[in-house]
Motif scaffolding. Sequence first.
Motif, PDB file in Angstrom:
ATOM      1  N   LYS A   5      33.641  42.916  32.207  1.00  0.00           N
ATOM      2  CA  LYS A   5      34.383  42.924  30.718  1.00  0.00           C
ATOM      3  C   LYS A   5      34.216  44.495  30.344  1.00  0.00           C
ATOM      4  CE  LYS A   5      34.206  40.277  26.644  1.00  0.00           C
ATOM      5  NZ  LYS A   5      33.785  39.310  25.959  1.00  0.00           N
ATOM      6  N   ASP A   6      35.379  44.982  29.828  1.00  0.00           N
ATOM      7  CA  ASP A   6      35.477  46.115  29.209  1.00  0.00           C
ATOM      8  C   ASP A   6      35.735  46.072  27.810  1.00  0.00           C
ATOM      9  OD1 ASP A   6      35.887  48.958  28.706  1.00  0.00           O
ATOM     10  OD2 ASP A   6      37.346  49.141  30.455  1.00  0.00           O
ATOM     11  N   SER A   7      35.774  47.271  27.119  1.00  0.00           N
ATOM     12  CA  SER A   7      35.907  47.115  25.623  1.00  0.00           C
ATOM     13  C   SER A   7      37.498  46.663  25.487  1.00  0.00           C
ATOM     14  CB  SER A   7      35.814  48.376  24.844  1.00  0.00           C
ATOM     15  OG  SER A   7      36.549  49.461  25.341  1.00  0.00           O
ATOM     16  N   GLU A   8      38.507  46.900  26.125  1.00  0.00           N
ATOM     17  CA  GLU A   8      39.965  46.604  26.028  1.00  0.00           C
ATOM     18  C   GLU A   8      40.234  45.422  27.013  1.00  0.00           C
ATOM     19  OE1 GLU A   8      42.373  49.811  25.985  1.00  0.00           O
ATOM     20  OE2 GLU A   8      41.175  50.931  24.338  1.00  0.00           O
ATOM     21  N   GLU A   9      39.624  45.476  28.358  1.00  0.00           N
ATOM     22  CA  GLU A   9      40.151  44.606  29.235  1.00  0.00           C
ATOM     23  C   GLU A   9      38.956  43.920  30.038  1.00  0.00           C
ATOM     24  OE1 GLU A   9      42.190  46.798  31.968  1.00  0.00           O
ATOM     25  OE2 GLU A   9      44.144  46.937  30.901  1.00  0.00           O
ATOM     26  N   THR A  10      39.357  42.636  30.389  1.00  0.00           N
ATOM     27  CA  THR A  10      38.612  41.810  31.289  1.00  0.00           C
ATOM     28  C   THR A  10      38.992  41.555  32.656  1.00  0.00           C
ATOM     29  OG1 THR A  10      37.399  40.729  29.331  1.00  0.00           O
ATOM     30  CG2 THR A  10      37.279  39.686  31.581  1.00  0.00           C
ATOM     31  N   THR A  11      38.316  41.884  33.655  1.00  0.00           N
ATOM     32  CA  THR A  11      38.721  41.803  35.098  1.00  0.00           C
ATOM     33  C   THR A  11      38.299  40.889  35.717  1.00  0.00           C
ATOM     34  OG1 THR A  11      39.207  44.060  34.892  1.00  0.00           O
ATOM     35  CG2 THR A  11      39.404  43.153  37.036  1.00  0.00           C
ATOM     36  N   LEU A  12      39.162  39.791  36.497  1.00  0.00           N
ATOM     37  CA  LEU A  12      38.483  38.991  37.328  1.00  0.00           C
ATOM     38  C   LEU A  12      38.980  39.097  38.852  1.00  0.00           C
ATOM     39  CD1 LEU A  12      39.847  35.544  35.564  1.00  0.00           C
ATOM     40  CD2 LEU A  12      37.566  36.622  35.828  1.00  0.00           C
ATOM     41  N   LYS A  13      37.923  39.219  39.757  1.00  0.00           N
ATOM     42  CA  LYS A  13      38.353  39.621  41.044  1.00  0.00           C
ATOM     43  C   LYS A  13      37.835  38.281  41.867  1.00  0.00           C
ATOM     44  CE  LYS A  13      37.155  44.428  40.660  1.00  0.00           C
ATOM     45  NZ  LYS A  13      36.202  45.568  40.911  1.00  0.00           N
ATOM     46  N   PHE A  14      38.847  37.891  42.859  1.00  0.00           N
ATOM     47  CA  PHE A  14      38.752  36.783  43.512  1.00  0.00           C
ATOM     48  C   PHE A  14      38.720  36.946  44.987  1.00  0.00           C
ATOM     49  CE2 PHE A  14      40.771  34.925  39.829  1.00  0.00           C
ATOM     50  CZ  PHE A  14      40.066  33.772  39.486  1.00  0.00           C
ATOM     51  N   LYS A  15      37.635  36.637  45.855  1.00  0.00           N
ATOM     52  CA  LYS A  15      37.797  36.761  47.160  1.00  0.00           C
ATOM     53  C   LYS A  15      38.047  35.381  47.756  1.00  0.00           C
ATOM     54  CE  LYS A  15      35.358  38.769  51.164  1.00  0.00           C
ATOM     55  NZ  LYS A  15      34.192  39.349  51.610  1.00  0.00           N
ATOM     56  N   LEU A  16      39.410  35.115  48.588  1.00  0.00           N
ATOM     57  CA  LEU A  16      39.629  34.024  48.870  1.00  0.00           C
ATOM     58  C   LEU A  16      39.119  33.702  50.318  1.00  0.00           C
ATOM     59  CD1 LEU A  16      43.230  34.060  47.805  1.00  0.00           C
ATOM     60  CD2 LEU A  16      41.569  32.995  46.526  1.00  0.00           C
ATOM     61  N   GLN A  17      39.195  32.627  50.734  1.00  0.00           N
ATOM     62  CA  GLN A  17      38.651  32.126  51.976  1.00  0.00           C
ATOM     63  C   GLN A  17      39.261  32.751  53.316  1.00  0.00           C
ATOM     64  OE1 GLN A  17      38.989  27.918  52.625  1.00  0.00           O
ATOM     65  NE2 GLN A  17      36.977  27.411  51.448  1.00  0.00           N
ATOM     66  N   ASN A  18      40.637  33.221  53.174  1.00  0.00           N
ATOM     67  CA  ASN A  18      41.329  34.106  54.256  1.00  0.00           C
ATOM     68  C   ASN A  18      41.054  35.227  54.001  1.00  0.00           C
ATOM     69  OD1 ASN A  18      43.049  34.433  51.927  1.00  0.00           O
ATOM     70  ND2 ASN A  18      44.450  33.843  52.735  1.00  0.00           N
ATOM     71  N   LYS A  19      39.848  35.944  53.103  1.00  0.00           N
ATOM     72  CA  LYS A  19      39.480  37.355  53.237  1.00  0.00           C
ATOM     73  C   LYS A  19      40.370  37.887  52.068  1.00  0.00           C
ATOM     74  CE  LYS A  19      36.491  36.578  56.329  1.00  0.00           C
ATOM     75  NZ  LYS A  19      35.009  36.315  56.001  1.00  0.00           N
ATOM     76  N   ARG A  20      41.253  37.564  51.631  1.00  0.00           N
ATOM     77  CA  ARG A  20      42.352  38.184  50.729  1.00  0.00           C
ATOM     78  C   ARG A  20      41.637  38.295  49.240  1.00  0.00           C
ATOM     79  NH1 ARG A  20      48.428  36.427  50.744  1.00  0.00           N
ATOM     80  NH2 ARG A  20      48.567  38.579  50.095  1.00  0.00           N
ATOM     81  N   LYS A  21      42.043  39.197  48.593  1.00  0.00           N
ATOM     82  CA  LYS A  21      41.430  39.633  47.286  1.00  0.00           C
ATOM     83  C   LYS A  21      42.444  39.555  46.208  1.00  0.00           C
ATOM     84  CE  LYS A  21      37.677  42.379  48.886  1.00  0.00           C
ATOM     85  NZ  LYS A  21      37.127  43.703  48.819  1.00  0.00           N
ATOM     86  N   VAL A  22      42.218  38.829  45.025  1.00  0.00           N
ATOM     87  CA  VAL A  22      43.116  38.860  43.970  1.00  0.00           C
ATOM     88  C   VAL A  22      42.554  39.514  42.856  1.00  0.00           C
ATOM     89  CG1 VAL A  22      44.391  37.206  42.392  1.00  0.00           C
ATOM     90  CG2 VAL A  22      44.212  36.924  44.984  1.00  0.00           C
ATOM     91  N   ILE A  23      43.157  40.300  42.028  1.00  0.00           N
ATOM     92  CA  ILE A  23      42.635  40.945  40.889  1.00  0.00           C
ATOM     93  C   ILE A  23      43.527  40.458  39.510  1.00  0.00           C
ATOM     94  CG2 ILE A  23      42.135  43.101  39.710  1.00  0.00           C
ATOM     95  CD1 ILE A  23      41.378  44.252  42.515  1.00  0.00           C
ATOM     96  N   LEU A  24      42.933  39.791  38.677  1.00  0.00           N
ATOM     97  CA  LEU A  24      43.800  39.724  37.405  1.00  0.00           C
ATOM     98  C   LEU A  24      43.217  40.300  36.190  1.00  0.00           C
ATOM     99  CD1 LEU A  24      44.044  35.572  37.905  1.00  0.00           C
ATOM    100  CD2 LEU A  24      45.694  37.523  38.372  1.00  0.00           C
ATOM    101  N   GLU A  25      43.758  40.798  35.467  1.00  0.00           N
ATOM    102  CA  GLU A  25      43.244  41.577  33.899  1.00  0.00           C
ATOM    103  C   GLU A  25      43.759  40.927  32.852  1.00  0.00           C
ATOM    104  OE1 GLU A  25      44.427  45.651  34.324  1.00  0.00           O
ATOM    105  OE2 GLU A  25      43.034  46.188  35.986  1.00  0.00           O
TER     106      GLU A  25
END
Length: 54
Positions: A5-25
């Motif tokens: 969590k930041d003052s303006e944005e919140t970032t979600l970072k996912f690490k999937l089973q197939n080693k891929r990463k997903v970043i949502l803001e």
Amino acid sequence: MTVTKDSEETTLKFKLQNKRKVILEFRTLENQLEPFIAELQKKNTQIPITYEGI
């Protein structure tokens, strides 16, 4: 899943089973994070969530 969590944005970072990463803001002021996490946990209750910077 890691939540940062930041003052303006919140970032979600996912690490999937197939080693891929997903970043949502999300904008912190729009309060979209809590409903999103609630929907994810309805689908899969075993998702580990780590909060950083909160």
